[in-house]
Design an enzyme around this catalytic site. Structure first.
Site, PDB file in Angstrom:
ATOM      1  CG  LEU A  17     -32.638  18.321  15.567  1.00  0.00           C
ATOM      2  CD1 LEU A  17     -32.758  17.347  14.407  1.00  0.00           C
ATOM      3  CD2 LEU A  17     -31.225  18.896  15.612  1.00  0.00           C
ATOM      4  N   GLY A  18     -35.446  22.133  16.439  1.00  0.00           N
ATOM      5  CA  GLY A  18     -36.120  23.305  15.875  1.00  0.00           C
ATOM      6  C   GLY A  18     -36.951  22.962  14.655  1.00  0.00           C
ATOM      7  CG  LEU A  61     -37.760  28.503  14.662  1.00  0.00           C
ATOM      8  CD1 LEU A  61     -38.836  29.227  15.442  1.00  0.00           C
ATOM      9  CD2 LEU A  61     -36.423  28.614  15.394  1.00  0.00           C
ATOM     10  CD  GLN A  92     -23.238   8.270   6.234  1.00  0.00           C
ATOM     11  OE1 GLN A  92     -23.130   7.063   6.057  1.00  0.00           O
ATOM     12  NE2 GLN A  92     -22.183   9.068   6.313  1.00  0.00           N
ATOM     13  CE  LYS A 129     -18.359  10.775   5.143  1.00  0.00           C
ATOM     14  NZ  LYS A 129     -17.301  11.252   6.020  1.00  0.00           N
ATOM     15  CB  CYS A 179     -53.185  35.659  33.135  1.00  0.00           C
ATOM     16  SG  CYS A 179     -54.608  34.582  33.251  1.00  0.00           S
ATOM     17  CG  HIS A 197     -52.419  34.410  28.479  1.00  0.00           C
ATOM     18  ND1 HIS A 197     -51.271  34.369  29.237  1.00  0.00           N
ATOM     19  CD2 HIS A 197     -53.377  33.814  29.210  1.00  0.00           C
ATOM     20  CE1 HIS A 197     -51.526  33.751  30.371  1.00  0.00           C
ATOM     21  NE2 HIS A 197     -52.800  33.404  30.386  1.00  0.00           N
ATOM     22  CD  GLU A 215     -48.882  35.855  26.914  1.00  0.00           C
ATOM     23  OE1 GLU A 215     -49.563  36.905  27.025  1.00  0.00           O
ATOM     24  OE2 GLU A 215     -48.923  34.935  27.744  1.00  0.00           O
TER      25      GLU A 215
END
Ligand code: GLN
Length: 542
Positions: free
Chosen positions: A15-16, A19, A191, A222, A381, A514, A516
């Protein structure tokens, strides 16, 4: 006083939550608060280091050398706070710790049980963050209802009771699926999920409802009614075009206000969202577009190279260009005509990190293509090791050049340091045995004055994160440099090649680390900024 926010997930996985937690932390930061994020993972592995990137996504490495969950990458990218080893705990770690205490006799003969021994260990992990931030956000992996999650939910329930309501907040992330036949978003799974969470004694104060379209007032009312939650605390978390829009969209839906309200914080500090607005401006209005070919092994799942993909996007944000990623299966390059037209229209070629022999011959061919056709090349790498082997084979005439990871036969240009370092000197983390022998975490490197990377970094001293077992053999330096393959970054003792670049090429850089892992949208890594800039120039040529 540290306040704690616990984030659980319901209905489905993916569902993230990671994040969402990171985006909420960014919003709190934008109000001037100090934040810290951590993740509780209910799986039994001690860490994700041994898990397949196919199943679990990338392994995120911290400065202090821990192999952790990829959500820690989101945390770091959204907040800029470097993740640490003790920001992630797994059931495997909890049990290992409890069992070793039991063996040492620390429990003085007591019967060891999930409650209180396991739950206490989990609470200690959370409590250890006390005083380190204004807000500690703690994400619980998995989905409410999973058997594995139960000790974690029990631990956070107890923790919430112990610190009191004014210091603990529970946020539950759920999904409202759209049913086309009914033409509406459905609230029932939410719910049920809240009901399940309440059966463990946890009452969420805020619901973050994921949906692929706007949630209308009736549905919101609701959910509020059936889940016993204030209506304005039922917050829509709608799909957005870029993950970097999430902080802005959460703010627009009132999430940060509701968090303040739940804690009873009255004098709310001003909010500065300018960095997120600038990032979204660059993403929404790019000046041009480039395509980067990623020659990898896990090409069907973007999560396997999560940080890499994001770092390329950050390079695009800095250059105001849209970066399109083209994943190419390395093995498809292994036949004679393999490369064919797959690299046509690609403005930059990237060979990412990887393990094992599969696909490596294809990666070596991709390097050769990039070198000969003068297409910008970025080797990370394994991608640097492949660039060295390509140069050794095709330029230095060492036809059987290889790495000891790939083959026992042949000449090992890349191998374990102990294969050539007979002087008895050993680099930390490098040993002839496998298992726990990787070079992990941050290491410094010295860059050659006047080299391309020196110019890109604007410094000759850097620190980057590593995750590898093999090294380029420094003894081949002279032979390779005679063929234009310059060793422009070395470990401070001069023993380990950390960066190679080509002098006869517009942009050809291989790095043993790395980069990144340290890139952020608001602070893009200089190597990615420079690579995307080179790719943009390449796109103007073709
Ligand atoms: N497999 C190579 C090594 O262990 C490269 C690792 C990587 O790319 N992260 O050295």
């Amino acid at each position: 006083m540290t306040r704690y926010i616990f984030i659980t997930g319901g209905v489905v996985s993916s569902l993230g939550k990671g994040l969402g937690s990171a985006a909420l932390a960014a919003l709190l930061q934008a109000r001037g608060y100090k934040v810290r994020l951590c993740k509780l993972d209910p799986y039994l592995n001690v860490d994700p280091g041994t898990m397949s990137p196919f199943q679990h996504g990338e392994v995120f490495v911290t400065d202090d050398g821990a192999e952790t969950d990829l959500d820690l990458g989101h945390y770091e990218r959204f907040t800029g706070v470097p993740a640490r080893k003790n920001d992630n705990i797994t059931t495997g770690q909890v049990y290992t710790e409890v069992l070793s205490k039991e063996r040492r006799g620390d429990y003085l003969g007591a019967t060891i049980q999930v409650i209180p021994h396991i739950t206490n260990e989990i609470k200690d992990f959370i409590m250890e963050k006390e005083g380190t931030a204004d807000f500690v956000l703690c994400e619980i992996g998995g989905t409410v209802g999973d058997i594995e999650s139960l000790p974690f939910l029990e631990a956070i329930r107890q923790f919430g009771n112990e610190v009191g309501r004014e210091r603990a907040l529970f946020i539950h992330v759920t999904l409202l699926p759209y049913i086309p036949a009914a033409g509406e978003l459905k609230t029932k799974p939410t719910q049920h999920s809240v009901k399940e969470l309440m059966s463990y004694g946890i009452r969420p104060q805020i619901l973050l409802c994921r949906a692929d379209r706007p949630i209308d007032e009736d549905e919101r009312n609701k959910i509020a009614l059936f889940c016993n939650i204030d209506r304005e605390k039922v917050i829509p978390a709608l799909d957005v075009s870029s993950i970097y829009e999430v902080p802005l969209s959460y703010h627009a839906e009132g999430l940060d206000h509701q968090v303040m309200d739940s804690f009873g914080i009255k004098d709310i500090a001003n909010l500065d969202l300018s960095i997120w607005n600038e990032i979204m401006h660059s993403i929404r209005e790019p000046e041009s577009e480039v395509t980067i070919g990623i020659i990898g092994k896990y090409t069907n799942l973007a999560d396997s190279y999560k940080s890499l993909n994001e770092a390329l996007i950050h390079g695009g944000i800095a250059n105001h260009v849209k970066v399109k990623l083209k994943f190419i299966e390395a093995e498809s390059f292994e036949s004679e005509d393999g490369i064919g037209n797959q690299l046509e229209g690609v403005h930059g070629i990237l060979v990412p990190g990887g393990f094992g022999a599969r696909g490596t011959e294809g990666k070596i061919r991709a390097v050769q293509y990039a070198r000969e056709k003068k297409v910008p090349y970025f080797g990370i790498c394994l991608g640097m090791q492949m660039a060295i082997i390509e140069a050794a084979r095709n330029l230095c005439g060492i036809k059987n050049a290889t790495s000891s990871e790939l083959s026992d036969a042949g000449e090992h240009i890349v191998g374990l340091m102990t294969e050539w370092d007979q002087g008895g000197k050993k680099q930390a983390g490098t040993d002839a045995e496998l298992g726990g022998t990787m070079r992990l975490g941050a290491y410094p490197a010295s860059l050659t004055e006047g080299s391309k990377v020196n110019e890109i970094y604007g410094s000759n001293k850097i620190s980057e994160r590593h995750r590898h077992r093999y090294e380029v053999n420094i003894n081949y330096r002279k032979q390779l440099e005679e063929q234009g393959c310059i060793f422009s970054g070395l470990s401070p003792d001069g023993e380990l090649p950390e960066i190679v670049e080509r002098e006869d090429h517009p942009w050809f850089v291989g790095v043993q680390f790395h980069p990144e892992l340290k890139s952020k949208p608001f602070d893009p890594h200089p190597l990615f900024v420079s690579f995307i800039d080179a790719a943009t120039k390449q796109s103007r040529l073709v």
